[in-house]
Design an enzyme around this catalytic site. Structure first.
Site, short mmCIF file in Angstrom:
data_model
loop_
_atom_site.label_atom_id
_atom_site.label_comp_id
_atom_site.label_asym_id
_atom_site.label_seq_id
_atom_site.Cartn_x
_atom_site.Cartn_y
_atom_site.Cartn_z
N GLY A 23 -19.45 34.63 12.60
CA GLY A 23 -19.27 35.13 11.23
C GLY A 23 -20.60 35.13 10.48
N GLN B 196 -14.05 16.64 16.68
CA GLN B 196 -15.05 17.30 17.55
C GLN B 196 -16.16 17.97 16.76
OE1 GLN B 196 -12.50 19.42 20.90
NE2 GLN B 196 -11.32 19.00 19.06
N ARG C 134 -39.72 21.77 7.47
CA ARG C 134 -41.01 21.12 7.77
C ARG C 134 -42.00 22.10 8.39
NH1 ARG C 134 -39.70 14.79 8.64
NH2 ARG C 134 -39.05 14.55 6.47
N ARG D 277 1.41 8.25 33.01
CA ARG D 277 1.96 9.29 32.14
C ARG D 277 1.17 10.59 32.27
NH1 ARG D 277 2.77 5.88 26.67
NH2 ARG D 277 5.03 5.70 26.71
N ILE E 52 -19.91 24.67 17.47
CA ILE E 52 -19.48 23.83 18.61
C ILE E 52 -18.89 24.69 19.73
CG2 ILE E 52 -19.09 21.78 17.21
CD1 ILE E 52 -16.03 22.35 17.50
N ASP E 53 -18.54 25.94 19.42
CA ASP E 53 -17.82 26.78 20.39
C ASP E 53 -18.69 27.33 21.53
OD1 ASP E 53 -15.50 26.40 19.02
OD2 ASP E 53 -15.54 28.32 17.99
N GLY F 272 -18.06 27.17 10.44
CA GLY F 272 -17.75 25.78 10.83
C GLY F 272 -19.02 24.99 11.04
N VAL G 5 -36.77 23.81 10.01
CA VAL G 5 -37.13 25.00 9.22
C VAL G 5 -38.02 24.58 8.04
CG1 VAL G 5 -36.18 26.75 7.63
CG2 VAL G 5 -35.10 26.37 9.87
N GLU H 193 -7.51 25.20 22.06
CA GLU H 193 -6.71 25.63 20.90
C GLU H 193 -6.18 27.07 21.04
OE1 GLU H 193 -9.51 25.33 17.77
OE2 GLU H 193 -8.07 25.88 16.22
O1 F6P Z 1 -16.39 25.94 14.29
C1 F6P Z 1 -15.61 26.52 15.28
C2 F6P Z 1 -14.22 25.98 15.18
O2 F6P Z 1 -14.27 24.58 15.22
C3 F6P Z 1 -13.28 26.51 16.24
O3 F6P Z 1 -13.39 25.86 17.47
C4 F6P Z 1 -11.97 26.30 15.56
O4 F6P Z 1 -11.01 27.14 16.09
C5 F6P Z 1 -12.27 26.60 14.12
O5 F6P Z 1 -13.63 26.33 13.95
C6 F6P Z 1 -11.47 25.80 13.13
O6 F6P Z 1 -11.80 26.21 11.85
P1 F6P Z 1 -11.39 25.44 10.52
O7 F6P Z 1 -12.29 24.27 10.40
O8 F6P Z 1 -11.58 26.43 9.45
O9 F6P Z 1 -9.98 25.00 10.71
#
Ligand code: F6P
Length: 321
Positions: free
Chosen positions: A106, A254, A27, A165, A129-130, A13, A25, A225
């Site tokens: 990964g 995000q 430069r 709400r 981002i995680d 991602g 990297v 999520e």
């Molecule tokens: O990059 C991490 C992430 O954004 C996770 O937070 C999320 O669960 C996953 O990637 C979503 O992956 P994809 O973009 O393949 O749907």
């Protein structure tokens, strides 16, 4: 013996600040008289020999851009021995003496394969981002993502209080509650559900019902999520409390956007350090920053489960509500 040519790739991602890392990297390598090949679409591009020589100018005006100019992918083929053999052949034929791999879990798993199984020097730079990579307080992109979620929650709060709400806001993080916890704390949410913690829905319904009796009508519930579907939680809140609930799934917004200063600075420091490590002959490490100091760990350690401070931070959400 000094190295002459390295490659850089982004994989998994995308995350805001990856471009700033690529720039650093390229430069720093050029400054050190090392050539840099950019690999397109992560491990896929390595297998397919989708490479391009990068120079100082190829990375001009990207420090402030989200995404990655090298593109990114999740490669199925690289998981196979055949795919890895093809990638190694491309690396050797192009005289690439080491790789900088920017990404998350990964990406690091692929780097471990390349370095341990095929003896290719690899340095991992944490870009996700995680914020779920070990050996670093923060990963590139996580600060930007939290700020994006926060901005959305602030806007939701305006309408939530005005219309009295309940809102359930789903943020990213399949296995990581970092964005949820940070944006809930920073955004003053009443409740947060994380993949790492038991979340007692009955408790929450009870609190909403009791709050309602006291006259509290607007709530913001942040759900990672990986902790459950916002739609399901919203439906249950309505079933139990009889109150109207709206759902916002923030999704891939995000992952984009202008990287924050923190992410750009982190990316620049780590990109430079990664090249330095290759120059020093290191071959299976990950770079990070702990308490503002550069920190080097083994790639294997970097992918072990990172503990987020659930106990104290999670409780804080409740204490300050
Ligand atoms: O990059 C991490 C992430 O954004 C996770 O937070 C999320 O669960 C996953 O990637 C979503 O992956 P994809 O973009 O393949 O749907």
């Amino acid at each position: 013996m000094s190295i002459k040519k390295i490659a850089v790739l982004t994989s998994g991602g995308d995350a805001p600040g990856m471009n700033a890392a690529i720039r650093a990297v390229v430069r720093f390598a050029e400054h050190s008289k090392i050539q840099v090949m950019g690999v397109f679409r992560g491990y896929e591009g390595l297998i397919q020999e989708d490479l391009k020589l990068l120079n100082h100018r190829s990375v001009s005006n990207i420090i402030n851009r989200g995404g990655t100019i090298l593109k990114t992918a999740r490669s199925e083929e690289f998981l196979t021995e055949d795919g890895q053999k093809k990638a190694v052949k491309v690396i050797k034929e192009n005289n690439i003496e080491g790789l900088v791999l920017i990404g998350g879990n990964g990406t690091y798993r692929g780097a471990i394969e390349l370095s341990k199984r095929w003896n290719i020097p690899c340095i991992g730079v944490p870009g996700t981002i995680d914020n779920d990579i070990n050996g670093t307080d923060s990963t590139i992109g996580s600060d930007t993502a939290v700020n994006t979620a926060l901005e959305a929650i602030d806007k939701i709060r305006d309408t939530a209080t005005s219309m009295e709400r309940i809102f359930v806001v789903e943020v990213m993080g399949r296995d990581s509650g970092f964005i949820a916890l940070s944006s809930a704390l920073g955004g003053g949410a009443e409740e947060v559900a994380l993949p790492e913690a038991e979340f007692d829905l009955d408790d929450m319904y009870q609190e909403i019902v009791e709050g309602n009796i006291r006259g509290k009508i607007s709530w913001i519930v942040v759900v990672a999520e990986g902790a459950g579907k916002a739609q399901d939680i919203a439906k249950k809140i309505t079933d139990v409390t009889g109150l109207e609930v709206r759902v916002v799934v923030l999704g891939h917004v995000q992952r984009g956007g202008i990287p924050t200063a923190r992410d750009r600075i982190l990316a620049t420091r780590l990109g430079v350090k990664a090249v330095e490590l290759l120059m020093q002959g290191e071959g299976s490490k990950a770079v990070g920053v702990i308490s503002n100091e550069i920190n080097i760990v083994d790639l294997e350690f970097a992918i072990t489960k990172k503990e987020i401070n659930i106990e104290s931070l999670y409780k804080l959400v409740k204490i300050v509500t």
